[in-house]
Design a protein around this motif. Sequence first.
Motif, PDB file in Angstrom:
ATOM      1  N   MET A  11      16.363  24.839 -48.685  1.00 38.21           N
ATOM      2  CA  MET A  11      16.448  26.352 -49.870  1.00 38.21           C
ATOM      3  C   MET A  11      16.140  25.028 -51.570  1.00 38.21           C
ATOM      4  N   ALA A  12      15.320  25.586 -52.120  1.00 35.88           N
ATOM      5  CA  ALA A  12      15.223  24.901 -53.207  1.00 35.88           C
ATOM      6  C   ALA A  12      16.260  25.009 -53.994  1.00 35.88           C
ATOM      7  N   PRO A  13      16.706  23.964 -54.484  1.00 35.65           N
ATOM      8  CA  PRO A  13      18.134  24.082 -54.906  1.00 35.65           C
ATOM      9  C   PRO A  13      18.220  24.723 -56.190  1.00 35.65           C
ATOM     10  N   ALA A  14      17.186  24.959 -56.923  1.00 36.09           N
ATOM     11  CA  ALA A  14      17.547  26.042 -57.822  1.00 36.09           C
ATOM     12  C   ALA A  14      17.408  27.662 -57.597  1.00 36.09           C
ATOM     13  N   LEU A  49      11.467  21.879 -48.905  1.00 34.42           N
ATOM     14  CA  LEU A  49      11.785  20.461 -49.816  1.00 34.42           C
ATOM     15  C   LEU A  49      11.209  21.066 -51.005  1.00 34.42           C
ATOM     16  N   ALA A  50      10.478  22.235 -51.757  1.00 39.02           N
ATOM     17  CA  ALA A  50      10.506  22.981 -52.830  1.00 39.02           C
ATOM     18  C   ALA A  50      11.325  22.707 -53.606  1.00 39.02           C
ATOM     19  N   TRP A  51      11.282  22.117 -54.715  1.00 37.79           N
ATOM     20  CA  TRP A  51      12.322  22.183 -56.079  1.00 37.79           C
ATOM     21  C   TRP A  51      12.944  23.186 -57.377  1.00 37.79           C
ATOM     22  N   GLY A  52      11.693  24.067 -56.874  1.00 37.79           N
ATOM     23  CA  GLY A  52      11.078  25.336 -57.570  1.00 37.79           C
ATOM     24  C   GLY A  52      10.430  26.251 -56.955  1.00 37.79           C
ATOM     25  N   ALA A  53       9.550  26.861 -58.026  1.00 35.81           N
ATOM     26  CA  ALA A  53       8.929  28.095 -56.574  1.00 35.81           C
ATOM     27  C   ALA A  53       7.425  26.840 -56.818  1.00 35.81           C
ATOM     28  N   GLY A  54       6.595  27.380 -56.167  1.00 38.55           N
ATOM     29  CA  GLY A  54       5.045  26.570 -56.472  1.00 38.55           C
ATOM     30  C   GLY A  54       4.695  25.965 -54.956  1.00 38.55           C
ATOM     31  N   SER A  55       3.614  25.551 -54.187  1.00 41.79           N
ATOM     32  CA  SER A  55       3.188  25.099 -53.386  1.00 41.79           C
ATOM     33  C   SER A  55       3.665  23.657 -52.692  1.00 41.79           C
ATOM     34  N   VAL A  56       3.492  23.541 -51.659  1.00 40.88           N
ATOM     35  CA  VAL A  56       4.387  22.105 -51.643  1.00 40.88           C
ATOM     36  C   VAL A  56       3.446  21.253 -51.532  1.00 40.88           C
ATOM     37  N   TYR A  57       2.758  19.978 -51.967  1.00 41.22           N
ATOM     38  CA  TYR A  57       2.329  18.961 -52.248  1.00 41.22           C
ATOM     39  C   TYR A  57       1.817  19.195 -53.476  1.00 41.22           C
TER      40      TYR A  57
END
Length: 413
Positions: free
Chosen positions: A212-215, A44-52
């Motif tokens: 996968m993150a779209p980015a 679900l991640a759009w970019g790097a970073g933790s979920v929620y």
Amino acid sequence: MSDSTPNPRTPAGPSNHASNRAPSGLNRRQLLTAGATAAGLGGLAWGAGSVYASNRQTARDTTDAQAPVRIGYLPITDATPLLVGHGNGYYADAGVTVAKPTMFRSWSSLSEAFVSGQVDVIHMLMPMALYMRYGLQADVRITAWNHTNGSALTTGPEVTSLADLAGRSIAIPAWWSVHNVVIQKMLRAGGLTPVMREAPSADRKTVTLLPMAPADMLPALNNGVIGGYTVADPFNAAAEAQKVGHIHRFTGDVWENHVCCVTMMRGELLRNRPEIAAGFMDGLVRAQAWSRQNRPEAAALLAANYLPQPPKVIQKALTRDASQHADTIKHPDWHGERIDFRPWPYESTTELLVRSIKETVVDAPTDFLAGLDPAQAHRELVDDSLVRGSIERVGGMGVFGMSSTERTEEFSA
């Protein structure tokens, strides 16, 4: 109502991205549940970073009539109506104070902020809306369609037919997405089998689905890690601009005028501040009507104030010319090559989507789907009372190319 020119108001830009702090509106048990959900959905991640990851706003008393309505969005053209409504001052014209929209980097962080009461209105993948309501038992409602079409299957230059994807992987933005539903129907219609958590096999004609993150999709396609991806614009337009890939098929050419993101409001907003909710919907529907008639201006507004992608890419995503994709479009009369903005939430679509998801490979908890009746799901999840009035006030269904509140779903994989 006529909106042939941009509103002279100077639109405010997006706020800072969501932070990575734990959400203040959730207790530990709820947070763990949310985290497990995100992990189960995967990708679900759009970019790097933790979920929620939470944004900096906190839940508040929604009975406060003076509190501004808070919008959450992802940096994609799917968010156009919500952002145009703010940028052109349409919410203010309807007597509704709306805070500067907050940009989130992932579907998971946007979902968590919405469910926990940190934002009031969002655009959200419709299958995710189903999961929120029935999987998480969240107090949320779909109040309109946010947009139709706007996505595509983009493949590498070497892929000239669907059969070429046998033994390859395809990236999707989320398990709970129309993209996942449509691509699996396409693969099966082409004699291929979608699989997950296993290596694809050309001999067995399997295609592995990778959230996968779209980015990350463009570099993955460019490096040959995946054979293609299905996602919202402007990521398809970006692949074309960078000559990394080409449009293999528009999802709107597979499912005519299909919903992608819906507009969702928290139940508290609808119950406690109905006049504010109605005014917001008036502004949103007006923004949809203006955007479909003023695509270059809408793209310029988004590029200048809300979206990080290059202006030319955003412009292309909103103003696609069917003649440039004549070799890939099978149903030119559907005009599925570009995003459109049709607010009415058709019951037939909800019913087909529920039935389709039950047949879709999803690497996530699906127990809630077992006894879910499609017609009942629409009645419980969708509240069309506000958008019905808003459509009439902006000029009627014809403004959006619609003639009825009922339709027959057309699907041609």
